[in-house]
Design a protein around this motif. Structure first.
Motif, mmCIF file in Angstrom:
data_model
loop_
_atom_site.group_PDB
_atom_site.id
_atom_site.type_symbol
_atom_site.label_atom_id
_atom_site.label_comp_id
_atom_site.label_asym_id
_atom_site.label_seq_id
_atom_site.Cartn_x
_atom_site.Cartn_y
_atom_site.Cartn_z
ATOM 1 N N GLU A 1 0.830 -1.208 0.000
ATOM 2 C CA GLU A 1 0.000 0.000 0.000
ATOM 3 C C GLU A 1 0.865 1.260 0.000
ATOM 4 O O GLU A 1 0.550 2.245 -0.683
ATOM 5 C CB GLU A 1 -0.914 -0.014 1.235
ATOM 6 N N GLN A 2 1.963 1.229 0.749
ATOM 7 C CA GLN A 2 2.859 2.374 0.770
ATOM 8 C C GLN A 2 3.533 2.580 -0.585
ATOM 9 O O GLN A 2 3.716 3.714 -1.037
ATOM 10 C CB GLN A 2 3.915 2.200 1.864
ATOM 11 N N TRP A 3 3.882 1.482 -1.243
ATOM 12 C CA TRP A 3 4.478 1.595 -2.570
ATOM 13 C C TRP A 3 3.506 2.230 -3.564
ATOM 14 O O TRP A 3 3.875 3.117 -4.345
ATOM 15 C CB TRP A 3 4.920 0.227 -3.081
ATOM 16 N N ALA A 4 2.267 1.786 -3.546
ATOM 17 C CA ALA A 4 1.273 2.335 -4.465
ATOM 18 C C ALA A 4 1.059 3.824 -4.198
ATOM 19 O O ALA A 4 0.958 4.636 -5.129
ATOM 20 C CB ALA A 4 -0.045 1.569 -4.331
ATOM 21 N N SER A 5 1.011 4.179 -2.921
ATOM 22 C CA SER A 5 0.840 5.580 -2.554
ATOM 23 C C SER A 5 2.041 6.402 -2.982
ATOM 24 O O SER A 5 1.899 7.533 -3.475
ATOM 25 C CB SER A 5 0.632 5.698 -1.038
ATOM 26 N N LEU A 6 3.242 5.840 -2.812
ATOM 27 C CA LEU A 6 4.467 6.552 -3.189
ATOM 28 C C LEU A 6 4.448 6.907 -4.669
ATOM 29 O O LEU A 6 4.762 8.039 -5.056
ATOM 30 C CB LEU A 6 5.686 5.703 -2.842
ATOM 31 N N GLY A 7 4.078 5.950 -5.519
ATOM 32 C CA GLY A 7 4.033 6.219 -6.949
ATOM 33 C C GLY A 7 3.033 7.300 -7.311
ATOM 34 O O GLY A 7 3.319 8.202 -8.112
ATOM 35 N N LYS A 8 1.843 7.239 -6.716
ATOM 36 C CA LYS A 8 0.816 8.241 -6.999
ATOM 37 C C LYS A 8 1.237 9.617 -6.503
ATOM 38 O O LYS A 8 1.002 10.637 -7.167
ATOM 39 C CB LYS A 8 -0.499 7.825 -6.355
ATOM 40 N N ARG A 9 1.833 9.662 -5.321
ATOM 41 C CA ARG A 9 2.282 10.934 -4.778
ATOM 42 C C ARG A 9 3.410 11.533 -5.618
ATOM 43 O O ARG A 9 3.479 12.753 -5.817
ATOM 44 C CB ARG A 9 2.756 10.754 -3.340
ATOM 45 N N ALA A 10 4.316 10.688 -6.117
ATOM 46 C CA ALA A 10 5.382 11.179 -6.984
ATOM 47 C C ALA A 10 4.794 11.807 -8.243
ATOM 48 O O ALA A 10 5.234 12.879 -8.686
ATOM 49 C CB ALA A 10 6.332 10.042 -7.347
ATOM 50 N N ASP A 11 3.800 11.165 -8.818
ATOM 51 C CA ASP A 11 3.147 11.717 -10.006
ATOM 52 C C ASP A 11 2.476 13.047 -9.698
ATOM 53 O O ASP A 11 2.567 14.014 -10.471
ATOM 54 C CB ASP A 11 2.101 10.740 -10.544
ATOM 55 N N GLU A 12 1.769 13.094 -8.577
ATOM 56 C CA GLU A 12 1.051 14.312 -8.208
ATOM 57 C C GLU A 12 2.022 15.466 -7.979
ATOM 58 O O GLU A 12 1.806 16.589 -8.458
ATOM 59 C CB GLU A 12 0.217 14.055 -6.954
ATOM 60 N N LEU A 13 3.098 15.188 -7.248
ATOM 61 C CA LEU A 13 4.087 16.231 -6.998
ATOM 62 C C LEU A 13 4.783 16.643 -8.290
ATOM 63 O O LEU A 13 4.989 17.837 -8.553
ATOM 64 C CB LEU A 13 5.115 15.730 -5.981
#
Length: 313
Positions: free
Chosen positions: A136-148
């Motif tokens: 779950e943290q990995w999936a969130s990390l990828g989405k957050r990287a895209d958003e940022l």
């Protein structure tokens, strides 16, 4: 800010960073003043620099422009730190990253090196969180990287280049590849730090060849393979490894700088190649001779060739 000339070999542009002068923190009495760093950078023969920890160099755009431009220097990119896997830190991290991006853009640069936090304390080596992320943290990390990355690109014309780092959750080859696979190449890419990849027992040349379109920026660095083995045998923290001299000047260590330069020169993109040699802490007189020898060595393998007017990378 005055326009400087790039030192290039084909598509590559050489620079250096405060890290090579033993600078890890915005303020620290064991670090040289920023004016000495800038003066010695010029003396060593470099014309491009990364900003380093936000607050080490002036954060006022006009003062930064004066300090850098008056020395004939130019900025390749900014530097920031943040935890993409910690939702509760998101708002504060974005606010800080915006400040760094604004300064980076004002300095005429288009890359922001984003360094994930270490899961061990920088000074004591004690674990501060688990070294493993959950799915779950990995999936969130990828989405957050895209958003940022989308914010940075659309609002500041600055590209997010995530930097693999020792004792972070993006250190090994598998972790680097997972980050790339979890994120969108339009918004989130890679600052390839050859030394940290080697520290994580990865293969920088393989990453260059298989993920060429994701490499927007490079830190060229070498690690002592014997000390890397000590790291894994003794469970050393990165700070202790640096004290033992894990980061070495070229051509010592791994990976082979000439092989890295040859692989990067084949890419169809202009790329900043920024010299780093982790020296914190070090005596004030140590960095300059190393910086001179490093530039001379890189020149001998073609990375300090012809000069041309600066253009956007």
């Amino acid at each position: 800010m005055t326009t400087a000339s790039r030192t290039v070999v084909g598509n590559l542009c050489l620079g250096s960073a405060p890290d090579s002068w033993g600078v890890w923190f915005p303020e620290d009495d064991r670090q040289v003043p920023f004016t000495r760093f800038l003066d010695e950078l010029v003396t060593a023969g470099y014309r491009w620099l990364e900003l380093g920890p936000y607050g080490y160099l002036p954060t006022d755009p006009e003062q930064l422009a004066e300090e850098v431009g008056s020395r004939g220097l130019q900025v390749s990119g900014g530097t920031t730190f943040g935890a993409l896997h910690r939702p509760h830190e998101w708002d504060g991290m974005v606010a800080h990253t915006r400040r760094v991006a604004e300064l980076t853009a004002a300095a005429g640069a288009h890359h922001l090196v984003f360094i994930p936090p270490m899961y061990r304390d920088e000074r004591t080596g004690e674990f501060t969180e688990s070294p493993e992320l959950t799915p779950e943290q990995w999936a969130s990390l990828g989405k957050r990287a895209d958003e940022l990355g989308k914010i940075l690109l659309e609002e500041y014309d600055v590209r997010l280049c995530l930097h693999p780092h020792a004792d972070s959750h993006i250190q090994t080859q598998a972790e680097i590849e997972r980050y790339l696979n979890e994120s969108d190449s339009r918004y989130a890419n890679l600052c390839l730090d050859t030394g940290h990849v080697a520290y994580g027992r990865g293969d920088a040349i393989d990453l260059v060849r298989r993920y060429a379109e994701r490499i927007g920026y490079v830190h060229i660095k070498q690690m002592d393979p014997e000390i890397i083995e000590q790291v894994y045998a003794e469970n050393l923290a990165f700070g202790e490894a640096v004290k033992r001299g894990v980061c070495v000047e070229p051509p010592a260590g791994v990976p082979n700088p000439a092989t890295v330069v040859a692989a990067l020169s084949e890419l169809d993109a202009e790329i900043f190649v920024i010299v780093e040699q982790d020296l914190y802490p070090c005596a004030p007189e140590v960095p300059l001779p190393i910086a001179v020898r490093t530039r001379e060595y890189l020149g001998s393998i073609g990375l300090a060739g012809s000069k041309r007017p600066g253009a956007r990378a």
